[in-house]
Design an enzyme around this catalytic site. Structure first.
Site, PDB file in Angstrom:
ATOM      1  CG  HIS A 136      69.061 -19.948 -64.672  1.00 50.46           C
ATOM      2  ND1 HIS A 136      67.559 -19.618 -65.777  1.00 50.46           N
ATOM      3  CD2 HIS A 136      69.147 -19.062 -65.331  1.00 50.46           C
ATOM      4  CE1 HIS A 136      67.680 -19.278 -66.667  1.00 50.46           C
ATOM      5  NE2 HIS A 136      69.231 -18.501 -67.043  1.00 50.46           N
ATOM      6  CG  ASP A 213      69.751 -25.995 -65.490  1.00 53.12           C
ATOM      7  OD1 ASP A 213      71.251 -26.264 -66.472  1.00 53.12           O
ATOM      8  OD2 ASP A 213      69.557 -25.469 -65.125  1.00 53.12           O
ATOM      9  CD  GLN A 216      76.221 -21.574 -66.402  1.00 53.17           C
ATOM     10  OE1 GLN A 216      76.917 -21.903 -67.304  1.00 53.17           O
ATOM     11  NE2 GLN A 216      75.350 -20.684 -67.462  1.00 53.17           N
ATOM     12  CE  LYS A 239      72.964 -20.961 -70.773  1.00 53.71           C
ATOM     13  NZ  LYS A 239      73.803 -19.396 -70.897  1.00 53.71           N
ATOM     14  CB  CYS A 377      67.744 -15.622 -65.090  1.00 53.13           C
ATOM     15  SG  CYS A 377      67.627 -14.873 -66.397  1.00 53.13           S
TER      16      CYS A 377
HETATM   17  N1  7TS Z   1      69.454 -22.938 -66.064  1.00 50.27           N
HETATM   18  C1  7TS Z   1      71.214 -22.120 -65.747  1.00 50.27           C
HETATM   19  C2  7TS Z   1      72.076 -23.384 -64.847  1.00 50.27           C
HETATM   20  C3  7TS Z   1      72.091 -21.446 -67.030  1.00 50.27           C
HETATM   21  O1  7TS Z   1      73.047 -21.135 -66.550  1.00 50.27           O
HETATM   22  C4  7TS Z   1      70.512 -20.529 -68.296  1.00 50.27           C
HETATM   23  C5  7TS Z   1      70.975 -19.888 -68.507  1.00 50.27           C
HETATM   24  C6  7TS Z   1      69.763 -21.774 -68.190  1.00 50.27           C
HETATM   25  C7  7TS Z   1      69.550 -22.563 -67.170  1.00 50.27           C
HETATM   26  C8  7TS Z   1      68.621 -20.813 -68.983  1.00 50.27           C
HETATM   27  O2  7TS Z   1      69.643 -21.713 -70.579  1.00 50.27           O
HETATM   28  P1  7TS Z   1      68.530 -20.663 -71.492  1.00 50.27           P
HETATM   29  O3  7TS Z   1      69.894 -20.997 -72.675  1.00 50.27           O
HETATM   30  O4  7TS Z   1      67.424 -22.103 -72.304  1.00 50.27           O
HETATM   31  O5  7TS Z   1      68.083 -19.688 -71.670  1.00 50.27           O
HETATM   32  N2  7TS Z   1      72.059 -18.582 -68.096  1.00 50.27           N
HETATM   33  C9  7TS Z   1      72.194 -17.514 -68.110  1.00 50.27           C
HETATM   34  C10 7TS Z   1      73.211 -16.637 -67.656  1.00 50.27           C
HETATM   35  O6  7TS Z   1      73.939 -16.846 -66.184  1.00 50.27           O
HETATM   36  N3  7TS Z   1      72.924 -15.322 -67.976  1.00 50.27           N
HETATM   37  O7  7TS Z   1      72.507 -14.959 -69.570  1.00 50.27           O
HETATM   38  C11 7TS Z   1      71.743 -16.775 -69.638  1.00 50.27           C
END
Ligand code: 7TS
Length: 419
Positions: A136, A213, A216, A239, A377
């Site tokens: 990401h 990371d 997910q 999430k 992203c």
């Molecule tokens: N890493 C992964 C693997 C992610 O899927 C996301 C967000 C992030 C980092 C960033 O997370 P945040 O909570 O700090 O924004 N992924 C997604 C997505 O797949 N669609 O919207 C956000």
């Protein structure tokens, strides 16, 4: 919903009552364009159970107060609730101590914290940081910033056509200049679950610390940081059925102790004079300013909810959904799945011949189906497959096969219109 589906047997002793779970999520009763909501954008953010919503309300209506500062009763109650949430998170990922759990805004902030406070001060010109091609953007850009400033090199583990990391290439990338590895545990755009234990073992044989990371991963799989032996791990509350604006950085205590603060301000200090400031102990050293107190407490409640359902049961249910959906789309000749690893979380990314993903997303929205379309992203992943975007359906603990049928029927209508 098909009644057989409401209660499914997971093992001799466990039943999974998806209808009862759905009843705990008020938003699932919503209609969109006069159709029942079919929410399949869980990789972007998950919906919240009523217990999490009520917990935030309870905080603001009965405890609202700043933490760690006041001797008055409300401040003490709020501090205790906030610190109790930290202990729940420690247990959830099996950290050694609660000092290893830092509250942040989310995965993005957690990765930036490590890039700025751990990696940047330790990088020299010519050093190397390794990430993968399926990251990401939040696990790419912080490392680019640090590497650019220090004249260090960012090296990329490539992925194959299925969306699996090419492990032998990772082995080749490691040199005596490699200072850090940061990889995604499970990909948000492909679904691939990476062999993170193998990656960590190999990196550690070369004395290289590893960050995961886990944005997910924690919502789909049991995650045990001691078993993984990762040095840092990041995830977001939203999430994980919790509130937005709250996330976690896990770090091994000796590493966190060795790091300078990320931000300066209240709560992170021990003593301030104009001549010198000394810093508070862990974890407060990394929590400058008034934190997201309601968010932390809500995240603790979300973890209680997940623990009640059981992360293994959630995982089993989601794997059934992924298998069902993969099978259901397999008879659409113009549909190609992007991300066909054998080890996947419940993410189904695909492209349809001659139909732009945004048209798919807009059409499905009129059917009440929420999916994600775009590059998610992960632009380097799109470049790898030579596509601008995918459509992505991602499944959570409350989704059903009946909802997948609505998705697949919608796709067949789209082909009828555009095909
Ligand atoms: N890493 C992964 C693997 C992610 O899927 C996301 C967000 C992030 C980092 C960033 O997370 P945040 O909570 O700090 O924004 N992924 C997604 C997505 O797949 N669609 O919207 C956000």
């Amino acid at each position: 919903m098909n009644s057989k589906e409401e209660i499914s047997v997971i093992s001799n002793s466990t039943i999974y009552n998806v209808e009862a779970i759905r009843n705990d999520f008020p938003i699932l009763q919503t209609t969109v364009h006069d159709n029942p909501l079919v929410y399949l954008d869980n990789a972007a953010t998950t919906q919240k159970p009523i217990s999490v919503i009520k917990e935030a309300q309870k905080y603001y209506s009965t405890m609202n107060s700043n933490i760690h500062r006041g001797v008055h009763a409300l401040s003490q109650v709020a501090t205790e609730a906030y610190e109790t949430a930290r202990i729940k998170i420690k247990k959830f990922i099996n950290a050694l101590g609660k000092n290893e759990i830092i509250f942040t805004k989310g995965t993005t902030e957690s990765i930036n914290l490590v890039a700025q406070s751990y990696v940047r001060p330790n990088l020299q010109a010519g050093d190397e940081v390794i990430i993968s091609q399926m990251e990401h953007h939040s696990n790419i850009v912080p490392w680019q910033l640090a590497c650019k400033e220090k004249n260090a090199k960012l090296k990329i583990i490539p992925i194959d056509d299925n969306g699996d990391l090419i492990f032998k290439d990772f082995e080749k990338l490691i040199t005596d200049r490699t200072k850090f590895v940061s990889v995604v545990y499970a990909s948000n755009s492909l679904g691939t679950i990476n062999p993170v234990k193998k990656i960590i073992d190999l990196a550690h044989q070369n004395n290289i610390p590893v960050m995961l990371d886990a944005a997910q991963a924690v919502n789909h799989l049991p995650v045990d940081v001691q078993d993984l032996d990762c040095d840092f791990l990041a995830f977001s509350g939203h999430k994980l059925y919790g509130p937005t604006g709250i996330g976690i950085l896990y770090g091994k205590v000796n590493l966190l102790d060795s790091m300078p603060p990320y931000q300066g301000g209240g709560d992170m200090i021990s003593k301030v004079t104009f001549k010198e400031t000394t810093y508070n102990e862990l974890p407060h050293k990394f929590e400058a300013g008034t934190p997201n107190i309601a968010g932390a407490i809500g995240l603790g409640e979300a973890i209680d909810y997940i623990s009640k359902v059981g992360i293994e049961n959630i995982s089993f249910h989601e794997m059934n959904l992924l298998e069902y959906a993969t099978e259901a789309v397999s008879d659409i000749p113009s549909l190609k799945i992007i991300g066909t690893s054998k080890e996947k979380v419940s993410v189904l990314s695909f492209v349809l011949d001659d139909v732009h993903p945004h048209d798919i997303g807009t059409f499905l929205d009129f059917e009440g189906v929420a999916i994600r379309t775009g590059h998610h992203c992960t632009q380097p992943v799109m470049d790898r497959y030579n596509i601008p975007a995918t459509s992505r359906a991602s499944f959570a603990m409350y989704n059903t096969k009946a909802e997948i049928n609505v998705l697949v029927n919608g796709l067949k209508k789209i082909i009828g219109v555009f095909g």
